[in-house]
Write an enzyme that holds these catalytic residues in place. Structure first.
Site, PDB file in Angstrom:
ATOM      1  N   THR A  53       1.008  -0.963   0.024  1.00 15.42           N
ATOM      2  CA  THR A  53       0.294   0.002   0.059  1.00 15.42           C
ATOM      3  C   THR A  53       1.113   1.270   0.305  1.00 15.42           C
ATOM      4  OG1 THR A  53      -1.583  -1.186   1.510  1.00 15.42           O
ATOM      5  CG2 THR A  53      -1.945   1.056   1.040  1.00 15.42           C
ATOM      6  N   TYR A 141       6.258 -11.024   5.891  1.00 14.56           N
ATOM      7  CA  TYR A 141       5.391 -10.405   5.173  1.00 14.56           C
ATOM      8  C   TYR A 141       4.663 -11.437   3.410  1.00 14.56           C
ATOM      9  CZ  TYR A 141       2.653  -7.261   2.356  1.00 14.56           C
ATOM     10  OH  TYR A 141       2.053  -6.434   1.298  1.00 14.56           O
ATOM     11  N   LYS A 169       2.061 -11.222   8.814  1.00 14.25           N
ATOM     12  CA  LYS A 169       1.559 -10.573   8.261  1.00 14.25           C
ATOM     13  C   LYS A 169       0.914 -11.471   7.169  1.00 14.25           C
ATOM     14  CE  LYS A 169      -0.080  -7.186   5.576  1.00 14.25           C
ATOM     15  NZ  LYS A 169      -0.138  -5.779   4.032  1.00 14.25           N
TER      16      LYS A 169
END
Lengths: 310, 310, 310, 310
Positions: A53, A141, A169
């Site tokens: 993001t 991640y 995550k």
């Protein structure tokens, strides 16, 4: 619980921070400052910079360093900063991690190297080499749609045995995998199991997850923080209601334009319309043009009531 | 609520019934009888036959009809029978549905035609033509890993407006999609939103889902029924605990052998070892050979305590 | 060389015959007759029915049988008929093959069972079981975009050792795989290595391939037959020129409409506009509506000169 | 034809040079020198550095610069050097290109940014921005298995209209796409249409392609140069024979080990066994261990006769 203490488990809503830009290689400094205040003021329990993001891989190394420096300085003493060091080149990841440590980051975050198609044994060896060199704890991640290579569940089980790796995550959207991680992470109470997609924040937290890296929290941090708290405290009705709202936000805001980048563009455009920061994007993306911008404006109007009074 | 009444919403755990075979084109009749009693006796709220777990597409039409006839007769008055009519040929789906209606089935279940790569507008048109010809209500079956073509969320929204379509079984494993369906189905209180993967039964039910088509309920129906009830009644601790057990069952039992068919084979082999039915499989699968069979036996021993006292 | 003799290697251009329909479950009988004459008169060296282009999996078994009967009768003594028996149910494949043998077909053609995700060892076992039961020689049909499971190169090498398997139609578009097959098939001079995509007919034949199952040969059989002959005789300049034309035909005709079915629809619509047969399609496809039909008409006009004088 | 002249079309066999390493961030200088001499002496018409085979994305920027400097210096006046600048960060690509220009490189090569999922309109805009900033001509590098995003054919058609873009290396393995490019590139006689996979070098050149970026030419440059010449001069029998040999080399040498990296590892290990350079690899890969190394040694022995006397 002081979530900034270096030994506390990371939990709660930790926005994957947008990177406000005024040009391809220049930060929007005022926008960045406002964005950090907006998210921390809205209940964010940490900041994750240089993720997807945040357009991390699209930014020059010079700009990445500047961003790390500024966000760490601004958040110092208030919230932990997690720094994305995902890279195809091992050496560059390590150098960025060292810089992040010097600036006071709490941990670094790494997806698998995303050009070469490494196998899982190679990925484990990569992680083993990486944590040897890292001055900070590592959070995995998992983002297979973009990295092609996932952290397979066996690799995660191995990671749970490494003291220097402190969480994951998971942005795969695969809740079966997420449940398997929850099961495996019971052995490490300090391990953070964070969910990526905000549509899953309620379910993930009800089942025992530790929080979410929710893109939407860049603009509506209170909504996601409230959803997390509702689920964390077992308030089923409120969890369903707030999750319903979060799903509607996504349906309205992340589905504009034809390209798979609709989520990031929708967020950055909304942040601009809300006066938080500029919506310039680094190549290969470009900001929404006028027609999409008008659709975002209309969507924001439609969801106005959903994101208030939370 | 009488879940067998023709107007009641289908809910609870509805096993996707294994098809006990004694040969490529012959049912294991005693095994089938035992399996139906085992599942209904264990709390199953319906039976879904001729799905993926039931090897539906691998069976001759003659055998499919025999199976429909026998299961409908045995379950009559006790539990609704849902019949898979998924086919690449429209005409064959309709004929099977008519037969199912004659035998007393409650509804039919159809995944998208799975050879041709139809677009979503064509898929909606296909459904529109299909429900015109069907003598029974239709439940959608979303299974993109096998059908290639999904029921996209817009198609599901359209389906929710069709009175003759009464629910969906979602085996995609994509909880974001599942949440979107829950949101859209609020307009149809009689619509059943059922989850396929049993690792997601807890989370799906907590968020408002109506039940699960859990393969494991062929052998351990009580575990999945208890998990469903815990989540339905908002008992968060018990939901997590039972979901943990269900995940362990899957980890032990569905990961034997190298092929993607490990789940179906594991289930059928376990059913055979438990004395429920034979483990013969129709091409293109074959039953586990001796070494895998011994690993299933060991797995059953390992998980013995997990599936008792629920 | 008499390519109809039962021991001759199948070679040359063998169109994957469209199935002319006047309704979902009714053949367009006059159209079918014209289509068979059009293709055989244009140089086709055989006819492949019930393939993807023929919408085989979308047709009822009753209609499949009627098509087999009619095409075999019409082509008798003139060209070999290859019959697609691809199915997810072993028993149905075998029954169709028996019917095809009774009607005088030369061989049957089977892709991997396309619902279940079988592994390659299972696929080999499937083939071993299948050829035991088949009354006719078998040609493999490699079509991974639709079947998910490919015939992996090791499976093809195994097949080359089976006397009852006499060739492969490769529609994968993967020329590396095609080259590997050519290399392996040197051991079986009677083996047919046929290419699916018509854009590859020139290259495949230059490198030693035996011909093509070219969809475009339904409407322009002379073009593909001429291209095959040019490549077969080593006329490099003419091969390039005719391949260029064939590529342009595809660019104009197979790219109309948004759906992945553009090729089949373009062909069937063009055949209708050329007065060969009706363009009705079985679900899940539908024929082109007016706007697409007009674009096909325009495309036919544009490519008119390309397909003449060959 | 002087292929080093700045206006000549690039053609022939241009090896994607391995990057000899003695450590994660250190070149094997002697190995690099030998490798350059080995390939140029074997008929290579240029050198492509920092591609996939050269592990470009895995190397630090410092090392990339050192490699560019050394190879340009060594090849100066003998063969054009093409430099891979593929990156997820626009700014880094441009900086590397400037460095390459200063060192005397002939052109730069760029695949699509490979982290973000850009759409084709964004990719065209990216290219438009990029060529504005580049001091050298650009060659596209189509490698969808690694970049996820391809250069779609319409994007290539647009690129053919940009004077600063002078060719494409297509590693997709999709010969239909390659034929479409050949067709489109007829408008630009100076455009190089180069094929990646060496199994396709014969077919691609017969159909009009301009040469190959053949990994195998790192170790057996004469074989691929001879194959190219045979196809270029229309010697069909010799093309088939040499292509058959090239396919066997790949079958033996690129299929060792379980991971998708088998090709690069096989090449680098073979180069080490042949005394050309070290086989150290940058993360996330590692060099073959003893057992695989022995299999490479055996494979080299097996193919010895295939690669001689060409």
């Amino acid at each position: 619980m002081d979530s900034n203490a270096s030994n506390a488990r990371l939990e709660g809503v930790i926005p994957p921070l947008l990177t406000p830009l005024r040009d391809r290689d220049a930060l929007d400094l005022e926008g960045l400052e406002r964005l950090v205040e907006h998210t921390l003021g809205g209940g964010a329990k940490g900041l994750f910079i240089l993720g997807t993001t945040g357009e991390g891989p699209s930014l020059s190394y010079r700009l990445r360093r500047e961003l790390i420096r500024r966000v760490c300085a601004q958040a110092a003493g208030r919230a932990p900063v997690l720094v994305g060091i995902t890279d195809t080149a091992f050496v560059e990841s390590v150098e960025l991690a060292r810089f992040a440590a010097d600036q006071g980051a709490r941990a670094v975050v790494a997806a698998p190297p995303y050009y070469m198609p490494e196998g899982q044994p190679e990925l484990r060896e990569y992680l083993a080499h990486l944590i040897e060199q890292l001055p900070l704890p590592l959070i995995l991640y998992n983002m297979p749609p973009l990295t092609k290579v996932p952290y397979a569940i066996d690799t995660v089980r191995w990671a749970i045995e490494q003291p220097k790796i402190i969480g994951i995550k998971d942005s795969s959207g695969d809740m079966t995998y997420f449940e398997q991680i929850l099961l495996a992470a019971q052995a490490r109470p300090d391990w953070s199991v964070l969910i990526g997609p905000e549509e899953l924040l309620g379910a993930a937290t009800l089942m025992g997850g530790g929080g979410g890296v929710s893109g939407g929290a860049n603009i509506f941090p209170r909504l996601y923080a409230a959803l997390y708290r509702a689920a964390r405290t077992g308030d089923l009705e409120r969890t369903r209601e707030l999750q319903r709202r979060a799903c509607l936000v996504g349906e309205k805001l992340y589905t504009i334009g034809r390209h798979p980048s609709a989520l990031i563009k929708g967020l950055k455009c909304a942040a601009a319309l809300m006066g938080i920061c500029l919506d310039f994007m680094a190549e290969p993306f470009h900001r929404f043009r006028k027609p999409e911008r008008e659709r975002v404006r209309a969507a924001l109007e439609e969801i106005k009531d959903l994101v208030q009074d939370v």
